[in-house]
Design a protein around this motif. Sequence first.
Motif, PDB file in Angstrom:
ATOM      1  N   ALA A 159      14.914  25.845 -27.788  1.00 20.46           N
ATOM      2  CA  ALA A 159      13.580  25.627 -27.225  1.00 20.46           C
ATOM      3  C   ALA A 159      12.540  26.470 -27.973  1.00 20.46           C
ATOM      4  O   ALA A 159      11.439  26.008 -28.249  1.00 20.46           O
ATOM      5  CB  ALA A 159      13.574  25.973 -25.740  1.00 20.46           C
ATOM      6  N   TRP A 160      12.894  27.678 -28.287  1.00 21.09           N
ATOM      7  CA  TRP A 160      11.980  28.566 -29.009  1.00 21.09           C
ATOM      8  C   TRP A 160      11.563  27.931 -30.337  1.00 21.09           C
ATOM      9  O   TRP A 160      10.412  28.004 -30.747  1.00 21.09           O
ATOM     10  CB  TRP A 160      12.670  29.915 -29.254  1.00 21.09           C
ATOM     11  CG  TRP A 160      11.809  30.924 -29.941  1.00 21.09           C
ATOM     12  CD1 TRP A 160      11.723  31.161 -31.287  1.00 21.09           C
ATOM     13  CD2 TRP A 160      10.882  31.829 -29.325  1.00 21.09           C
ATOM     14  NE1 TRP A 160      10.819  32.151 -31.537  1.00 21.09           N
ATOM     15  CE2 TRP A 160      10.284  32.585 -30.352  1.00 21.09           C
ATOM     16  CE3 TRP A 160      10.506  32.074 -27.996  1.00 21.09           C
ATOM     17  CZ2 TRP A 160       9.324  33.563 -30.098  1.00 21.09           C
ATOM     18  CZ3 TRP A 160       9.558  33.054 -27.757  1.00 21.09           C
ATOM     19  CH2 TRP A 160       8.975  33.775 -28.799  1.00 21.09           C
ATOM     20  N   ASN A 161      12.513  27.300 -31.012  1.00 18.91           N
ATOM     21  CA  ASN A 161      12.251  26.724 -32.330  1.00 18.91           C
ATOM     22  C   ASN A 161      11.712  25.303 -32.285  1.00 18.91           C
ATOM     23  O   ASN A 161      11.252  24.786 -33.298  1.00 18.91           O
ATOM     24  CB  ASN A 161      13.541  26.710 -33.161  1.00 18.91           C
ATOM     25  CG  ASN A 161      14.031  28.104 -33.467  1.00 18.91           C
ATOM     26  OD1 ASN A 161      13.306  29.070 -33.298  1.00 18.91           O
ATOM     27  ND2 ASN A 161      15.263  28.204 -33.924  1.00 18.91           N
ATOM     28  N   ASP A 162      11.819  24.663 -31.118  1.00 17.61           N
ATOM     29  CA  ASP A 162      11.512  23.234 -31.028  1.00 17.61           C
ATOM     30  C   ASP A 162      10.079  22.948 -31.494  1.00 17.61           C
ATOM     31  O   ASP A 162       9.146  23.670 -31.159  1.00 17.61           O
ATOM     32  CB  ASP A 162      11.684  22.770 -29.578  1.00 17.61           C
ATOM     33  CG  ASP A 162      11.485  21.275 -29.425  1.00 17.61           C
ATOM     34  OD1 ASP A 162      11.625  20.556 -30.429  1.00 17.61           O
ATOM     35  OD2 ASP A 162      11.194  20.831 -28.296  1.00 17.61           O
ATOM     36  N   PHE A 163       9.945  21.894 -32.265  1.00 19.35           N
ATOM     37  CA  PHE A 163       8.612  21.492 -32.727  1.00 19.35           C
ATOM     38  C   PHE A 163       8.255  20.093 -32.252  1.00 19.35           C
ATOM     39  O   PHE A 163       7.145  19.850 -31.786  1.00 19.35           O
ATOM     40  CB  PHE A 163       8.555  21.562 -34.256  1.00 19.35           C
ATOM     41  CG  PHE A 163       7.249  21.072 -34.833  1.00 19.35           C
ATOM     42  CD1 PHE A 163       6.067  21.747 -34.581  1.00 19.35           C
ATOM     43  CD2 PHE A 163       7.207  19.934 -35.621  1.00 19.35           C
ATOM     44  CE1 PHE A 163       4.860  21.299 -35.091  1.00 19.35           C
ATOM     45  CE2 PHE A 163       6.003  19.483 -36.144  1.00 19.35           C
ATOM     46  CZ  PHE A 163       4.829  20.163 -35.875  1.00 19.35           C
ATOM     47  N   PHE A 164       9.218  19.173 -32.323  1.00 13.82           N
ATOM     48  CA  PHE A 164       8.919  17.774 -32.004  1.00 13.82           C
ATOM     49  C   PHE A 164       8.420  17.618 -30.565  1.00 13.82           C
ATOM     50  O   PHE A 164       7.384  16.988 -30.322  1.00 13.82           O
ATOM     51  CB  PHE A 164      10.167  16.916 -32.239  1.00 13.82           C
ATOM     52  CG  PHE A 164       9.917  15.447 -32.062  1.00 13.82           C
ATOM     53  CD1 PHE A 164       9.091  14.773 -32.937  1.00 13.82           C
ATOM     54  CD2 PHE A 164      10.499  14.746 -31.019  1.00 13.82           C
ATOM     55  CE1 PHE A 164       8.845  13.416 -32.784  1.00 13.82           C
ATOM     56  CE2 PHE A 164      10.264  13.393 -30.855  1.00 13.82           C
ATOM     57  CZ  PHE A 164       9.434  12.733 -31.741  1.00 13.82           C
ATOM     58  N   GLY A 165       9.132  18.218 -29.606  1.00 15.22           N
ATOM     59  CA  GLY A 165       8.750  18.102 -28.197  1.00 15.22           C
ATOM     60  C   GLY A 165       7.353  18.652 -27.935  1.00 15.22           C
ATOM     61  O   GLY A 165       6.476  17.932 -27.418  1.00 15.22           O
ATOM     62  N   PRO A 166       7.104  19.908 -28.279  1.00 20.64           N
ATOM     63  CA  PRO A 166       5.756  20.466 -28.057  1.00 20.64           C
ATOM     64  C   PRO A 166       4.658  19.687 -28.779  1.00 20.64           C
ATOM     65  O   PRO A 166       3.576  19.483 -28.222  1.00 20.64           O
ATOM     66  CB  PRO A 166       5.874  21.886 -28.616  1.00 20.64           C
ATOM     67  CG  PRO A 166       7.301  22.228 -28.459  1.00 20.64           C
ATOM     68  CD  PRO A 166       8.053  20.951 -28.696  1.00 20.64           C
ATOM     69  N   LEU A 167       4.944  19.222 -30.003  1.00 22.77           N
ATOM     70  CA  LEU A 167       3.930  18.448 -30.727  1.00 22.77           C
ATOM     71  C   LEU A 167       3.591  17.181 -29.956  1.00 22.77           C
ATOM     72  O   LEU A 167       2.428  16.798 -29.806  1.00 22.77           O
ATOM     73  CB  LEU A 167       4.452  18.084 -32.119  1.00 22.77           C
ATOM     74  CG  LEU A 167       3.537  17.181 -32.956  1.00 22.77           C
ATOM     75  CD1 LEU A 167       2.365  17.983 -33.514  1.00 22.77           C
ATOM     76  CD2 LEU A 167       4.300  16.515 -34.090  1.00 22.77           C
ATOM     77  N   LEU A 168       4.639  16.549 -29.424  1.00 19.11           N
ATOM     78  CA  LEU A 168       4.470  15.284 -28.731  1.00 19.11           C
ATOM     79  C   LEU A 168       3.691  15.458 -27.428  1.00 19.11           C
ATOM     80  O   LEU A 168       2.739  14.726 -27.157  1.00 19.11           O
ATOM     81  CB  LEU A 168       5.864  14.717 -28.437  1.00 19.11           C
ATOM     82  CG  LEU A 168       5.985  13.276 -28.010  1.00 19.11           C
ATOM     83  CD1 LEU A 168       5.454  12.378 -29.104  1.00 19.11           C
ATOM     84  CD2 LEU A 168       7.457  12.961 -27.754  1.00 19.11           C
ATOM     85  N   TYR A 169       4.091  16.442 -26.622  1.00 20.63           N
ATOM     86  CA  TYR A 169       3.562  16.521 -25.259  1.00 20.63           C
ATOM     87  C   TYR A 169       2.404  17.499 -25.097  1.00 20.63           C
ATOM     88  O   TYR A 169       1.700  17.449 -24.098  1.00 20.63           O
ATOM     89  CB  TYR A 169       4.685  16.891 -24.292  1.00 20.63           C
ATOM     90  CG  TYR A 169       5.799  15.868 -24.250  1.00 20.63           C
ATOM     91  CD1 TYR A 169       5.520  14.556 -23.877  1.00 20.63           C
ATOM     92  CD2 TYR A 169       7.098  16.201 -24.609  1.00 20.63           C
ATOM     93  CE1 TYR A 169       6.521  13.605 -23.859  1.00 20.63           C
ATOM     94  CE2 TYR A 169       8.101  15.250 -24.587  1.00 20.63           C
ATOM     95  CZ  TYR A 169       7.806  13.955 -24.211  1.00 20.63           C
ATOM     96  OH  TYR A 169       8.798  13.011 -24.195  1.00 20.63           O
ATOM     97  N   LEU A 170       2.233  18.423 -26.044  1.00 14.97           N
ATOM     98  CA  LEU A 170       1.240  19.480 -25.829  1.00 14.97           C
ATOM     99  C   LEU A 170       0.048  19.403 -26.771  1.00 14.97           C
ATOM    100  O   LEU A 170      -0.931  20.126 -26.577  1.00 14.97           O
ATOM    101  CB  LEU A 170       1.894  20.861 -25.980  1.00 14.97           C
ATOM    102  CG  LEU A 170       3.092  21.153 -25.093  1.00 14.97           C
ATOM    103  CD1 LEU A 170       3.680  22.508 -25.432  1.00 14.97           C
ATOM    104  CD2 LEU A 170       2.683  21.118 -23.634  1.00 14.97           C
ATOM    105  N   SER A 171       0.120  18.563 -27.798  1.00 15.79           N
ATOM    106  CA  SER A 171      -0.908  18.564 -28.842  1.00 15.79           C
ATOM    107  C   SER A 171      -2.322  18.592 -28.282  1.00 15.79           C
ATOM    108  O   SER A 171      -3.173  19.352 -28.736  1.00 15.79           O
ATOM    109  CB  SER A 171      -0.762  17.324 -29.725  1.00 15.79           C
ATOM    110  OG  SER A 171       0.262  17.538 -30.647  1.00 15.79           O
TER     111      SER A 171
END
Lengths: 337, 305
Positions: free
Chosen positions: B234-246
């Motif tokens: 989770a700390w390293n995750d990029f795809f999820g945060p980019l998708l939902y938090l941008s």
Amino acid sequence: MPAVATTPAAAPAAPAAGSAAALARRRGRRRAARRRRLTVLVMLSPWLIGLTARFGYPLVSTAYLSLTHYDLLTPAQFVGLGNYRYMGRDPYFWPAVRNSLWLICIAVPCTVLFAFGVAQVLTRIRAGAGVFRTVFYLPTLVPPVAATLGFLLLLQPTGVVDRTLGWLHLPQPLWFDDPHYAKPALTLLAMWGTGSIMIIFLASLLDVPEVLYEAAEIDGANAWHKMRYVTLPAISPVILFAVVTGVIDGLQYFSQGYVAALVAGGQEAGAGAGTSLGYPQNSTLFYPIWLYWQGFQYFNMGYASALAVVLFGVALVVVLALLGTSKRWVHTAGGFR
Amino acid sequence: MTTLDEARTEAATVAVAAGRGAGRLTGRRRSRGSGPLAVVVEHSVALALAVVFLAPFVIVLLTALMTDQQALSGQLWPHPFRWGNFGQVLARNDLLRYAFNTFLYAGLSTVGVLLSSIPAAYALSRIRWRGRGVAFVLVLATMMLPVQVTVVPLYVLFAKLHWIGTLAPLIVPNFLGDAFSIFLLRQFFLTIPEDYADAARVDGAGEWRILGSIVLPLARPAIAAVGLFSFLWAWNDFFGPLLYLSENRQNWTLSVALSQFRGLYHVQWNLTMAATVLFMLPAVFIFFAAQRAFVEGVTLTGVKG
């Protein structure tokens, strides 16, 4: 004990012969089986809900949405196979497919071979083996975004790598700014972060019994023979694991390619994200990136779903093919335990 | 189903082997018949590789300590050392807020993964029931599914729940079981001898009791590994945060913030690298605090037959 649980319905009504005690025992056993089934259900329930909500429903829904035009705001409009037909004319579809194929055919083998080589070196180290192992594993902990930024720094024209190459009178590519070198640069990044596979190779290499090598030596085997007929068969399950994992990772490769294009491309053009797609010249436009762009930048969610269905089909076929051929070259029943 | 059973027993035996191997992952293969020259060559190769592996860390750290002009000049050694870069990058750019968001995401995800995956792994390894093999195949299948395959309907679902822009789409699914964690824990649970559990069953203990009092204490290393992996993932995750938090900068995680860093703030290489160092520090720190659990966990992942 287990028989109770595995045959829940195997208690026919024949209690006449049994005494009251036997009847009570059987009833108790049946109750225990029912309780156990309930326990299993409770223990699995979060996962079962997750399986339905995160995989079952989305798979069905993607398949349906792939036949529609859908932008999240207006209701989905049925268009039949239109989205699939559009793929042939989509100017970015084939570059994306080619780039992802490049990853799977070139980057993945490079990474797996490199991990294997490093693991081989580690098996022969006597002094400071633990330290070396730690050093080789460390890069896997670095967040992909951070690692990509680090490599953008290393591989920039005034960076360490090109200065070293210049000092050696070798050509100094522009790496992330050159369409021919952007993917090799990303491959270097992947090789740097190959520690997990390397550790898995190392563990399995160390588990090959010494006896097998001794026997091979008695038969006059040279180093190549030992590698070909002892090491590779013995660790073949792990090779299969590394290849399958590598291909799956290649199919969903996103973060590094996206960030490299965003940072290198944004820097060049001095503009927003719009210009950075696949920078330079579509060379980092990988299939999942195009899917993301279509679905969540253009909100062509129907077309993105069609791309997802194709991705699913490819992943399924590739994994099944790998597992199918593996029967011929993976030795599971090897005498090593 | 026979091939599946084969695979399962194979996985179990290799799991045991890997478990044994994990403790002593140090070189043991004698390079027989090779003289001192070969030893020197082998160690030189390892040393050269180590330098290559460490170089990016060193360069990033050194650049983080440079002035802006120096970072562009291509010099290697900072002159003067600008330790203030770290403070500067923290003070500006809301980096602390993003770090807090990332901690929230990673911490709660880890709790969710452990709560949901431990019982599932137990049911898939320590209790016999019809359909268990099929359920395990489903776990493996979901593990191998590229994330982008299901992402469109999930996004639509989260949009209907008004969760886009919040951390909820990232955290909540982790409370519904994580295939990789279930797989890893199951492999470990299979290596624990049945005897203790059977004895407890004779004494009338229920499955939850056995899980809590016998399996959990014995499986502590595997649970630690799963917890660490979940946190780092989770700390390293990029795809999820980019998708939902941008679209909601308030809730950005460090991954998203850092990817926008250079373009958005017109920040120089030295400050970007200072932020990069701060971003990877927790992961590296956690690793050194729990190295053993890590190595054992990684070897457990590779035991599929």
